[in-house]
Enzyme design. Structure first.
Site, PDB file in Angstrom:
ATOM      1  N   HIS A  77       1.039  -1.187   0.134  1.00 11.32           N
ATOM      2  CA  HIS A  77       0.041   0.001  -0.027  1.00 11.32           C
ATOM      3  C   HIS A  77       0.913   1.166   0.123  1.00 11.32           C
ATOM      4  N   SER A 170      11.952   8.175 -12.936  1.00 15.64           N
ATOM      5  CA  SER A 170      11.817   9.600 -12.330  1.00 15.64           C
ATOM      6  C   SER A 170      12.827  10.592 -12.767  1.00 15.64           C
ATOM      7  N   HIS A 302      14.827  12.856  11.613  1.00 16.06           N
ATOM      8  CA  HIS A 302      13.779  13.063  12.554  1.00 16.06           C
ATOM      9  C   HIS A 302      13.062  11.810  12.457  1.00 16.06           C
ATOM     10  N   THR A 328       7.171  26.971   5.380  1.00 19.84           N
ATOM     11  CA  THR A 328       5.660  26.393   4.858  1.00 19.84           C
ATOM     12  C   THR A 328       4.637  27.240   5.416  1.00 19.84           C
ATOM     13  N   LYS A 331       3.977  29.937   3.236  1.00 19.90           N
ATOM     14  CA  LYS A 331       3.276  29.720   2.308  1.00 19.90           C
ATOM     15  C   LYS A 331       1.547  29.848   2.547  1.00 19.90           C
TER      16      LYS A 331
HETATM   17  C1  HEA Z   1       0.859   8.368  -0.708  1.00 19.12           C
HETATM   18  C2  HEA Z   1      -0.383   8.409  -0.358  1.00 19.12           C
HETATM   19  C3  HEA Z   1      -1.086   7.385   0.554  1.00 19.12           C
HETATM   20  C4  HEA Z   1      -2.563   7.442   0.239  1.00 19.12           C
HETATM   21  C5  HEA Z   1      -3.165   8.243  -0.838  1.00 19.12           C
HETATM   22  C6  HEA Z   1      -3.132   6.575   1.288  1.00 19.12           C
HETATM   23  C7  HEA Z   1      -4.438   6.347   1.178  1.00 19.12           C
HETATM   24  C8  HEA Z   1      -5.020   5.497   2.202  1.00 19.12           C
HETATM   25  N1  HEA Z   1      -4.317   5.103   3.439  1.00 19.12           N
HETATM   26 FE1  HEA Z   1      -2.373   4.770   3.582  1.00 19.12          FE
HETATM   27  N2  HEA Z   1      -0.303   4.646   4.141  1.00 19.12           N
HETATM   28  C9  HEA Z   1       0.541   5.307   3.092  1.00 19.12           C
HETATM   29  C10 HEA Z   1       0.139   6.360   1.939  1.00 19.12           C
HETATM   30  C11 HEA Z   1      -1.166   6.462   1.478  1.00 19.12           C
HETATM   31  N3  HEA Z   1      -2.026   6.067   1.781  1.00 19.12           N
HETATM   32  C12 HEA Z   1       2.031   5.059   3.458  1.00 19.12           C
HETATM   33  C13 HEA Z   1       3.141   5.640   2.880  1.00 19.12           C
HETATM   34  C14 HEA Z   1       1.739   3.956   4.595  1.00 19.12           C
HETATM   35  C15 HEA Z   1       2.909   3.377   5.325  1.00 19.12           C
HETATM   36  C16 HEA Z   1       3.010   2.122   4.935  1.00 19.12           C
HETATM   37  C17 HEA Z   1       3.980   1.396   5.726  1.00 19.12           C
HETATM   38  O1  HEA Z   1       3.733   1.568   6.983  1.00 19.12           O
HETATM   39  O2  HEA Z   1       4.872   0.929   5.223  1.00 19.12           O
HETATM   40  C18 HEA Z   1       0.375   3.940   4.732  1.00 19.12           C
HETATM   41  C19 HEA Z   1      -0.203   3.179   5.684  1.00 19.12           C
HETATM   42  C20 HEA Z   1      -1.517   2.923   6.037  1.00 19.12           C
HETATM   43  C21 HEA Z   1      -2.128   2.618   7.252  1.00 19.12           C
HETATM   44  C22 HEA Z   1      -1.315   1.978   8.222  1.00 19.12           C
HETATM   45  C23 HEA Z   1      -1.071   0.384   8.060  1.00 19.12           C
HETATM   46  C24 HEA Z   1      -0.380  -0.406   8.979  1.00 19.12           C
HETATM   47  O3  HEA Z   1       0.369   0.363   9.827  1.00 19.12           O
HETATM   48  O4  HEA Z   1      -0.365  -1.455   9.255  1.00 19.12           O
HETATM   49  C25 HEA Z   1      -3.525   2.614   7.066  1.00 19.12           C
HETATM   50  C26 HEA Z   1      -4.364   1.787   7.906  1.00 19.12           C
HETATM   51  O5  HEA Z   1      -5.444   2.383   7.911  1.00 19.12           O
HETATM   52  C27 HEA Z   1      -3.867   3.172   5.953  1.00 19.12           C
HETATM   53  C28 HEA Z   1      -5.024   3.623   5.533  1.00 19.12           C
HETATM   54  C29 HEA Z   1      -5.480   4.363   4.118  1.00 19.12           C
HETATM   55  C30 HEA Z   1      -6.456   4.801   3.774  1.00 19.12           C
HETATM   56  C31 HEA Z   1      -7.883   4.263   4.300  1.00 19.12           C
HETATM   57  C32 HEA Z   1      -6.461   5.412   2.745  1.00 19.12           C
HETATM   58  C33 HEA Z   1      -7.473   5.796   1.593  1.00 19.12           C
HETATM   59  O6  HEA Z   1      -7.393   7.222   1.507  1.00 19.12           O
HETATM   60  C34 HEA Z   1      -7.539   5.172   0.355  1.00 19.12           C
HETATM   61  C35 HEA Z   1      -8.742   5.569  -0.411  1.00 19.12           C
HETATM   62  C36 HEA Z   1      -8.797   4.914  -1.749  1.00 19.12           C
HETATM   63  C37 HEA Z   1      -9.609   3.665  -2.046  1.00 19.12           C
HETATM   64  C38 HEA Z   1     -10.352   3.093  -0.965  1.00 19.12           C
HETATM   65  C39 HEA Z   1      -9.557   3.175  -3.464  1.00 19.12           C
HETATM   66  C40 HEA Z   1     -10.718   3.737  -4.339  1.00 19.12           C
HETATM   67  C41 HEA Z   1     -12.080   3.108  -4.336  1.00 19.12           C
HETATM   68  C42 HEA Z   1     -12.327   1.833  -4.989  1.00 19.12           C
HETATM   69  C43 HEA Z   1     -11.076   0.897  -5.372  1.00 19.12           C
HETATM   70  C44 HEA Z   1     -13.511   1.415  -5.024  1.00 19.12           C
HETATM   71  C45 HEA Z   1     -13.901   0.121  -3.993  1.00 19.12           C
HETATM   72  C46 HEA Z   1     -14.472   1.030  -2.767  1.00 19.12           C
HETATM   73  C47 HEA Z   1     -15.116   0.074  -1.957  1.00 19.12           C
HETATM   74  C48 HEA Z   1     -15.690  -1.027  -2.067  1.00 19.12           C
HETATM   75  C49 HEA Z   1     -15.389   1.020  -0.664  1.00 19.12           C
HETATM   76  N4  HEA Z   1      -2.617   3.757   5.284  1.00 19.12           N
HETATM   77  C1  HEA Z   2       3.727  15.229   1.851  1.00 17.62           C
HETATM   78  C2  HEA Z   2       4.309  14.388   2.726  1.00 17.62           C
HETATM   79  C3  HEA Z   2       4.637  15.179   3.993  1.00 17.62           C
HETATM   80  C4  HEA Z   2       4.602  16.401   4.211  1.00 17.62           C
HETATM   81  C5  HEA Z   2       4.513  17.742   3.720  1.00 17.62           C
HETATM   82  C6  HEA Z   2       5.234  16.267   5.799  1.00 17.62           C
HETATM   83  C7  HEA Z   2       5.553  17.682   6.358  1.00 17.62           C
HETATM   84  C8  HEA Z   2       6.332  17.316   7.813  1.00 17.62           C
HETATM   85  N1  HEA Z   2       6.545  16.217   8.589  1.00 17.62           N
HETATM   86 FE1  HEA Z   2       6.071  14.471   8.095  1.00 17.62          FE
HETATM   87  N2  HEA Z   2       6.082  12.525   7.233  1.00 17.62           N
HETATM   88  C9  HEA Z   2       5.718  12.074   6.010  1.00 17.62           C
HETATM   89  C10 HEA Z   2       5.157  12.962   5.018  1.00 17.62           C
HETATM   90  C11 HEA Z   2       5.222  14.022   5.196  1.00 17.62           C
HETATM   91  N3  HEA Z   2       5.568  14.845   6.437  1.00 17.62           N
HETATM   92  C12 HEA Z   2       5.704  10.731   6.117  1.00 17.62           C
HETATM   93  C13 HEA Z   2       5.034   9.840   4.675  1.00 17.62           C
HETATM   94  C14 HEA Z   2       5.806  10.165   7.028  1.00 17.62           C
HETATM   95  C15 HEA Z   2       6.178   8.938   7.884  1.00 17.62           C
HETATM   96  C16 HEA Z   2       6.957   7.977   6.935  1.00 17.62           C
HETATM   97  C17 HEA Z   2       7.106   6.671   7.676  1.00 17.62           C
HETATM   98  O1  HEA Z   2       7.793   6.402   8.751  1.00 17.62           O
HETATM   99  O2  HEA Z   2       6.567   5.768   7.115  1.00 17.62           O
HETATM  100  C18 HEA Z   2       6.440  11.406   8.020  1.00 17.62           C
HETATM  101  C19 HEA Z   2       6.913  11.218   9.257  1.00 17.62           C
HETATM  102  C20 HEA Z   2       7.325  12.279   9.965  1.00 17.62           C
HETATM  103  C21 HEA Z   2       8.312  12.295  11.174  1.00 17.62           C
HETATM  104  C22 HEA Z   2       8.704  11.135  11.829  1.00 17.62           C
HETATM  105  C23 HEA Z   2       7.670  10.331  12.674  1.00 17.62           C
HETATM  106  C24 HEA Z   2       8.043   9.226  13.178  1.00 17.62           C
HETATM  107  O3  HEA Z   2       8.095   8.314  12.434  1.00 17.62           O
HETATM  108  O4  HEA Z   2       8.390   9.316  14.583  1.00 17.62           O
HETATM  109  C25 HEA Z   2       8.459  13.613  11.596  1.00 17.62           C
HETATM  110  C26 HEA Z   2       9.266  14.243  12.525  1.00 17.62           C
HETATM  111  O5  HEA Z   2       9.882  15.003  12.880  1.00 17.62           O
HETATM  112  C27 HEA Z   2       7.818  14.576  10.656  1.00 17.62           C
HETATM  113  C28 HEA Z   2       7.772  15.834  10.622  1.00 17.62           C
HETATM  114  C29 HEA Z   2       7.137  16.562   9.406  1.00 17.62           C
HETATM  115  C30 HEA Z   2       7.364  18.268   9.707  1.00 17.62           C
HETATM  116  C31 HEA Z   2       7.964  18.985  10.553  1.00 17.62           C
HETATM  117  C32 HEA Z   2       6.889  18.623   8.640  1.00 17.62           C
HETATM  118  C33 HEA Z   2       6.719  20.106   8.038  1.00 17.62           C
HETATM  119  O6  HEA Z   2       6.995  20.081   6.738  1.00 17.62           O
HETATM  120  C34 HEA Z   2       5.258  20.723   8.073  1.00 17.62           C
HETATM  121  C35 HEA Z   2       5.363  22.057   8.140  1.00 17.62           C
HETATM  122  C36 HEA Z   2       3.870  22.608   8.027  1.00 17.62           C
HETATM  123  C37 HEA Z   2       3.256  23.481   9.169  1.00 17.62           C
HETATM  124  C38 HEA Z   2       4.058  23.473  10.565  1.00 17.62           C
HETATM  125  C39 HEA Z   2       2.050  23.987   9.169  1.00 17.62           C
HETATM  126  C40 HEA Z   2       1.726  25.293   8.375  1.00 17.62           C
HETATM  127  C41 HEA Z   2       2.516  26.457   9.180  1.00 17.62           C
HETATM  128  C42 HEA Z   2       2.187  27.408   9.962  1.00 17.62           C
HETATM  129  C43 HEA Z   2       0.588  27.906   9.959  1.00 17.62           C
HETATM  130  C44 HEA Z   2       3.201  28.430  10.522  1.00 17.62           C
HETATM  131  C45 HEA Z   2       3.023  28.701  11.608  1.00 17.62           C
HETATM  132  C46 HEA Z   2       3.355  27.478  12.598  1.00 17.62           C
HETATM  133  C47 HEA Z   2       4.278  27.605  13.626  1.00 17.62           C
HETATM  134  C48 HEA Z   2       5.235  28.412  14.095  1.00 17.62           C
HETATM  135  C49 HEA Z   2       4.018  26.254  14.654  1.00 17.62           C
HETATM  136  N4  HEA Z   2       7.202  13.835   9.546  1.00 17.62           N
HETATM  137 CU   LIG Z   3      10.615  13.386   7.132  1.00 17.60          CU
END
Ligand code: HEA
Ligand code: HEA
Ligand SMILES: [Cu+2]
Ligand code: CUA
Lengths: 525, 283, 353
Positions: A77, A170, A302, A328, A331
């Site tokens: 997923h 990519s 982090h 951020t 923005k």
């Molecule tokens: C990049 C984008 C992305 C997106 C879009 C999503 C979308 C969703 N994700 Fe996520 N998710 C990740 C990125 C993303 N995820 C990542 C990186 C992880 C970590 C993996 C890891 O731990 O290694 C994760 C892990 C993750 C977990 C944790 C799993 C675990 O730790 O074991 C869960 C659990 O609820 C979850 C749920 C969902 C759900 C419900 C959606 C929903 O938004 C999805 C909605 C879309 C659909 C459902 C499909 C469309 C509909 C159909 C095909 C028709 C059929 C529908 C019906 C019959 C109802 N995701």
């Molecule tokens: C689109 C993807 C996306 C984006 C944009 C971000 C944005 C950020 N992420 Fe996230 N992050 C993920 C995707 C993303 N992350 C994913 C996929 C993981 C899990 C991966 C995995 O383990 O599977 C993760 C995990 C993750 C962790 C590790 C957690 C853990 O595993 O323990 C941390 C820790 O620092 C973190 C921090 C942040 C921070 C600080 C930002 C910042 O960029 C956010 C900045 C934005 C704001 C703060 C809001 C707007 C700001 C304001 C309104 C200004 C005023 C605010 C203040 C002064 C407070 N992220």
């Molecule tokens: Cu990060």
């Protein structure tokens, strides 16, 4: 074939037709369309995996799948959504829009562009096909941490090669975009006059070129540790499992900005249009985007606060991560200032864009909370993190993609999308999104680990809620399918400038955009 | 509009990309099978390579024809320059991952293994230090000596960089004979480098007991030098193509980017080697 | 126990984390309300349908500087308490008791290395029966967060936990203590806690470690110093008795009986109760050549594991008697009928070389 092809390409009729047209095309619009369709299919596949996960987690106990398969689902997923759905979707937007926005006749390397796309289905075959080989798909998490990934079966090797191929795709795609932007702008379009979407993509492409090779290196080391006796990640041979995490997250953190910067770009196009007011703080947007990109290279650990880094390491990475909130924030503030004293209307794209700002910011805040090292010690690897990243990835990247799709659909199809359906899609999505993912914050704080197929009883009710929300959210996405199909089939004719407040070169060409545009460069004032 | 616009070349539809994709599917799928003992694996793998070679020859052949046919204007030329630069940057980052691994192991993880609780409780008697094959009772081995073949190889590559530059100057000055000679010498030096490297590997396996599985030292040594060797091979192939093009009368003093791209690549490979020589062999 | 917030802290560090989180939440909430207050004001008041006419401003240097600089100060305010806590968490000097926690796929082993109770060794397995997971039995109150042998520590003492692992990365996590420390194979990392309140505290392995990652809980009993001393005495007596087990000669039936229990606790997850395994990842034992052939090979695999697979090295994990028993069991059950009894002394001998 080259011999019989006429050199001038004005005439699309001379090209191959049918399936061969799509397989051989060098047209950025065709390729963009294929990217978008591919990514939507991947989104549905990844979504089905997510729903299976949610079905298993509906109640405590094992009902639907066995633990080993559950881990495969979680892993796939993550991989499918990140590499199959979100990234290619943004590349699809880049393909369609960048040449139109900067007044270029096509992408700089049209033939390589085709290859970039057609590598993706190949990678998808390897990745998804790995479910069907002995031992099944890799179950080491999308982060593929060693040495767990060293233990996996053949599915892991297929995933590694799929990642290599997606990386090649990519990198070529990113080079194409950089070169197109740097070299093919219409006369008069200086860098600081370029639409913000192009700027964000330029910086994203730079990130891609910088980090995809590093990911390739990381998985290559896993491959040689698996099969050729190297000891990169084995202490017995003098390596270190944590080294994998450093290399992976050196890629992985910039990667999450790769998935959000183009989203920022899309939103920065949409807000001014529907506020009927120029974007506030254009220059500061450019600088903020660049700062995010530069900072993104110094925050990777982090994700590793619990690995037991020395205190200086923890503190450095904590401070650097917190700093990202500043650009951020700039923005977010700029978008709101753009709306301020505008003349706002809320057609579907604008709804999604405003929804994006609102919900993404929540995800940003939880990110900031994760960045505080002591707090992260508690929430790392719990559902709090799952909540955080779905707020930024689903409500961030995905919502922005929907915003962009509704915004540019008239240009792509020549018809206005149905407002009623689009709005229904938005409201269902945002409500179900929050039902699904908001309770995950509570689950994580209360101590539910991620990546588990079964959980203790005190987590039962929020999990049930999340699962119900997930099915609702999934079904809501079918509305999008309806909206797009309807829009392709017909509907209100779109004018060249499809939205009242829209500015930019792409709105000067007819809707739908003809197969070839800007063969003579326009002059941009 | 009155100004004449230098129209950007957009190629016609092409089947090469799909062959390229097919090639990588066979290549990746075949490799995965091979590694897991599926009999068809090697066949698919080599088939993939064959298709890839066909594709590359066809594709680049077409690019060369287009280029010589004068279809590429100034702007296309600029695109090629940008793209080659960015491509090399991506390669730099690929090597950076392996250099980073070497750095991390030497400076951080090996010392950690040899100090504090880790050493006391898990790896008693492990002294750390570099080179090492790790704390778990490794076979003794002899590390690679810098001042033998590696130093000679450094000289060879540096010389090849000079001969290539000479060839380039000759191209610009329209001294075709020197161009060809310079290219030929460069390629031969590249091949000499590769031969010596193979010799060195055999020596390492046969006499030094230094193998791929010689712990972290063997891992970083072989992957860094191995990937470098692979890049030398690719660079040599590129230069060979350029030699044949030179023989066929291609390139003009003001337009010969194919040649330059190969040269950039060769210099990049040179620089990587210099870093390797310092970091892997000398230090 | 709140279902909405971090678990009630029982150590100073956990309490600091708890308060810090509350503070962060409030700050973020205030910013959120302020920022989106402005946005929604615009959304409602500056609508075209309300007759709003678009202004044309698009930059304002002083405002832009303000909203760059003010967040920096807010962040500094957040970083200050966090820094203090980080430094405190990292200060593992002068513990009263040191315990090594070793992660195995999928259980925790504990060695008391220093302080009262030094020398105690125990292995802590999930104690929830399989039937509860499959829904054949009602789920107990501590479903999935209960173990057969908990870690016991005295209240009010500084406990240093050293973590390591034998196969893949695990993570030792007890939320109420504010401790989560990855257990990395081949390395020792450390953390510490000083529990202020007696009680039973539960946690989980917090790093994906393969199939049964969800099934390796941690249970810590914090007890009074007297109760702790008593527990230590009991453990030491039990260990003395076990030492005797490993030197005497055993009868076949005795070994098989004990082996069945060892199998159920350590092997069944992969090789399955019917010995059929879950091929290809988890090979069958029933009818396997290695189980029916020369016992030396089997002893070797059980002692040293199979690197690169989930098959762990049990040599350091189980007593010689347990290993002898479980091997004897596998050789004399299902369709395997070798009739051989493997003695603890054979295991000791195999370990020797
Ligand atoms: C990049 C984008 C992305 C997106 C879009 C999503 C979308 C969703 N994700 Fe996520 N998710 C990740 C990125 C993303 N995820 C990542 C990186 C992880 C970590 C993996 C890891 O731990 O290694 C994760 C892990 C993750 C977990 C944790 C799993 C675990 O730790 O074991 C869960 C659990 O609820 C979850 C749920 C969902 C759900 C419900 C959606 C929903 O938004 C999805 C909605 C879309 C659909 C459902 C499909 C469309 C509909 C159909 C095909 C028709 C059929 C529908 C019906 C019959 C109802 N995701
Ligand atoms: C689109 C993807 C996306 C984006 C944009 C971000 C944005 C950020 N992420 Fe996230 N992050 C993920 C995707 C993303 N992350 C994913 C996929 C993981 C899990 C991966 C995995 O383990 O599977 C993760 C995990 C993750 C962790 C590790 C957690 C853990 O595993 O323990 C941390 C820790 O620092 C973190 C921090 C942040 C921070 C600080 C930002 C910042 O960029 C956010 C900045 C934005 C704001 C703060 C809001 C707007 C700001 C304001 C309104 C200004 C005023 C605010 C203040 C002064 C407070 N992220
Ligand atoms: Cu990060
Ligand atoms: Cu052990 Cu997860």
């Amino acid at each position: 074939m080259a011999a019989v092809m006429p050199d001038h390409l004005h005439d699309a009729h001379h090209g191959p037709t049918g399936l061969m047209r799509w397989i051989t095309t060098t047209n950025h619009k065709d390729i963009g369309t294929m990217y978008l369709i591919f990514s939507f299919i991947m989104f549905l596949s990844g979504g089905v995996m997510a729903l299976t996960i949610r079905a298993e987690l509906f109640q405590p106990g094992l009902q639907v799948v066995q633990p080993e398969f559950f881990n495969q689902l979680t892993t796939m997923h993550g991989l499918v959504m990140v590499f199959g759905a979100i990234m290619p979707a943004f590349v699809g937007f880049a393909n369609w829009q960048i040449p139109l926005m900067i007044g270029a006749s096509d992408m700089a390397f049209a033939r390589m562009n085709n290859w970039s796309f057609w590598l993706l289905p190949v990678a998808a075959v390897l990745l998804i096909g790995s479910f069907f080989v002995p031992g099944g798909a890799t179950a080491a998490g999308w982060t593929l941490y060693a040495p767990l990934s060293v233990q996996m079966g053949m599915g892991m090797d297929m995933a590694i090669f799929a990642i290599h191929i997606m990386g090649v795709s990519s990198i070529m795609g990113a080079i194409n975009i950089v070169v197109t932007i740097l070299n093919m702008r219409a006369p008069g379009m200086t860098m600081m006059k370029m639409p913000l979407f192009c700027w964000t993509w330029l910086i994203t492409a730079y990130l891609l070129i910088a980090v995809m090779p590093v990911l390739a290196g990381a998985v290559t080391m896993v491959l040689t540790d698996r099969h050729f006796g190297t000891s990169f990640f084995s202490a017995a041979g003098g390596g270190d499992p944590v080294m994998y995490q450093h290399i992976f997250w050196f890629f992985g953190h910039p990667e999450v900005y790769i998935m959000i910067l183009p989203a920022f770009g899309i939103v920065s196009q949409i807000i001014p249009t529907f506020a009927r007011k120029p974007l506030f703080g254009y220059a500061s947007m450019v600088y903020a985007t660049s700062s995010i990109a530069i900072l993104s290279f110094s925050v990777w650990a982090h994700h590793m606060f619990t690995t037991g880094m020395p205190a200086v390491g923890q503190l450095f990475f904590m401070y650097a991560t917190m700093l990202i909130a500043v650009p951020t924030g700039v923005k977010v503030f700029n978008w709101i200032a753009t709306m301020w004293r505008g003349s706002l209307t809320f057609e579907t794209p604008m709804l999604w864009a405003v929804g994006f700002i609102f919900v993404f910011t929540m995800g940003g805040f939880t990110g900031l909370i994760c960045a505080i090292a002591p707090i992260d010690i508690q929430v790392q690897d719990t559902y709090y993190v799952v909540a955080h990243f779905h707020y930024v990835l689903v409500a961030g990247s995905l919502f922005a993609l929907f915003a962009g799709a509704y915004y540019w659909l008239p240009k792509w199809t020549g018809h206005m999308p149905d407002e009623r359906i689009g709005k229904l899609h938005f409201w269902c999505s945002i409500v179900f999104f929050n039902i699904t993912f908001f309770p995950m914050h509570f689950l994580g704080l209360a101590g539910m680990p991620r990546r588990i197929p079964d959980y203790a009883l005190q987590f039962a009710d929020f999990n049930m809620m999340a699962s119900i929300g997930a099915f609702g959210f999934g079904l809501s996405q079918l509305i999008f399918l309806v909206a797009v199909v309807k829009c392709v089939r017909g509907g209100e004719k779109a004018a060249a400038r499809s939205w009242e407040g829209a500015e930019g070169l792409e709105w000067t060409v007819p809707s739908p955009a003809p197969h070839h545009t800007f063969e003579e460069a326009p002059v941009f004032k | 509009m009155t100004h004449t616009f230098d129209k950007y070349f957009v190629p016609e539809p092409s089947t090469y990309p799909i062959f390229g994709s097919l090639a990588l599917l066979l290549f990746g799928g075949g490799a995965a099978m091979w590694l897991n003992g599926v009999a068809a694996g090697p066949w698919l793998f080599f088939l993939g390579i064959a298709v890839l070679v066909y594709m590359l020859f066809g594709w680049f052949g077409q690019v060369v024809r287009e280029s010589e046919g004068g279809k590429y204007g100034k702007k296309v030329d600029r695109s090629f320059r940008w793209s080659m630069g960015w491509f090399i940057f991506s390669e730099v980052m690929f090597f950076a991952a392996f250099f980073g691994a070497l750095f991390y192991a030497r400076v951080l993880s090996v010392p950690w293994l040899a100090t504090g609780d880790t050493a006391e409780l898990l790896w008693q008697g492990f002294a750390g230090g570099w080179p090492t094959a790790g704390p778990d009772k490794p076979d003794p081995f002899t590390p690679m000596e810098a001042w033998g073949i590696p130093a000679i190889n450094t000289l060879i590559l540096l010389t090849s960089g000079a001969t290539l530059t000479w060839a380039h100057h000759s191209l610009v000055k329209e001294k075709r004979g020197q161009l060809k000679l310079g290219l030929l010498i460069t390629i031969l030096l590249g091949l000499l480098f590769l031969s010596l490297q193979i010799y060195e590997y055999r020596h390492a396996y046969a006499e030094l007991n230094l193998r791929l599985d010689t712990g972290i030292y063997g891992s970083t040594f072989y992957l860094l030098t191995g990937f470098h060797g692979l890049h030398v091979t690719v660079g040599a192939i590129m230069l060979t193509v350029m030699l044949f093009r030179a023989l066929a009368g291609h390139f003009r003093p003001d337009s010969h980017f194919g040649f330059e791209a190969a040269a950039w690549y060769w210099h990049f490979v040179d620089v990587v080697w210099l870093m390797l020589f310092v970091v892997v062999y000398l230090l | 126990q709140s279902r909405y917030n971090l678990q009630s802290p029982v150590t100073g560090v956990a309490a600091q984390i708890y308060d810090m989180h509350t503070l962060m939440l409030l700050i973020c909430l205030v910013i959120f309300i302020a920022v989106f207050g402005v946005m929604f004001w615009a959304v409602f008041k500056h609508r075209k349908s309300q007759g709003a006419v678009a202004a044309n401003f698009h930059e304002n240097t002083s405002v832009e500087i303000a909203w760059t600089v003010i967040p920096v100060f807010i962040l500094l305010g957040m970083a200050w308490p966090a820094t203090k806590t980080v430094l405190e968490m990292k200060d593992t000097r002068d513990p009263d008791i040191t315990i090594k926690a070793t992660g195995y796929q999928w259980k925790w082993g504990y060695d008391y290395l220093q302080g009262e109770g030094q020398g105690i060794r125990l292995v802590s397995n999930l104690s929830t029966p399989r039937t509860q997971m499959d829904g054949q039995a009602a789920k107990g109150e501590h479903y999935l967060i209960e173990v057969d042998k908990p870690v016991v520590v005295p209240v009010g003492k500084k406990i240093r936990v050293l973590t390591t692992a034998s196969d893949v990365i695990h993570s030792w996590w007890v939320p109420a203590f504010g401790v989560k420390q990855d257990a990395i194979p081949g390395f020792i990392r450390d953390a510490w806690f000083r529990a202020d309140k007696e009680g039973i505290y539960r946690g989980n392995c917090a790093e994906l470690c393969g199939r049964d990652h969800g099934y390796m809980p941690i249970e810590v009993h914090v007890v009074s110093p007297q109760a702790y001393s008593q527990w230590v005495a009991e453990q030491q007596a039990a260990m003395a008795a076990a030492a005797g087990d490993s030197t005497r000669e055993w009868a076949l039936a005795e070994l098989v009986e004990r082996g069945e229990k060892v199998f159920a606790a350590n092997c069944v997850a992969c090789h399955q109760a019917d010995g059929k395994g879950l091929p290809p990842a988890f090979p069958p034992l029933d009818g396997a050549a290695i189980v029916r052939g020369d016992p030396k090979a089997q002893i070797d695999v059980v002692l040293k594991g199979r690197p690169g697979t989930p098959m762990a090295a049990f040599g350091a994990l189980l007593s010689d008697a347990d290993i002898a028993a479980v091997i004897t069991y596998t050789r004399n059950t299902w369709s395997n009928k070798t009739g051989e009894a493997i003695q603890p002394s054979q295991i000791a001998a195999a370990k020797g070389n």
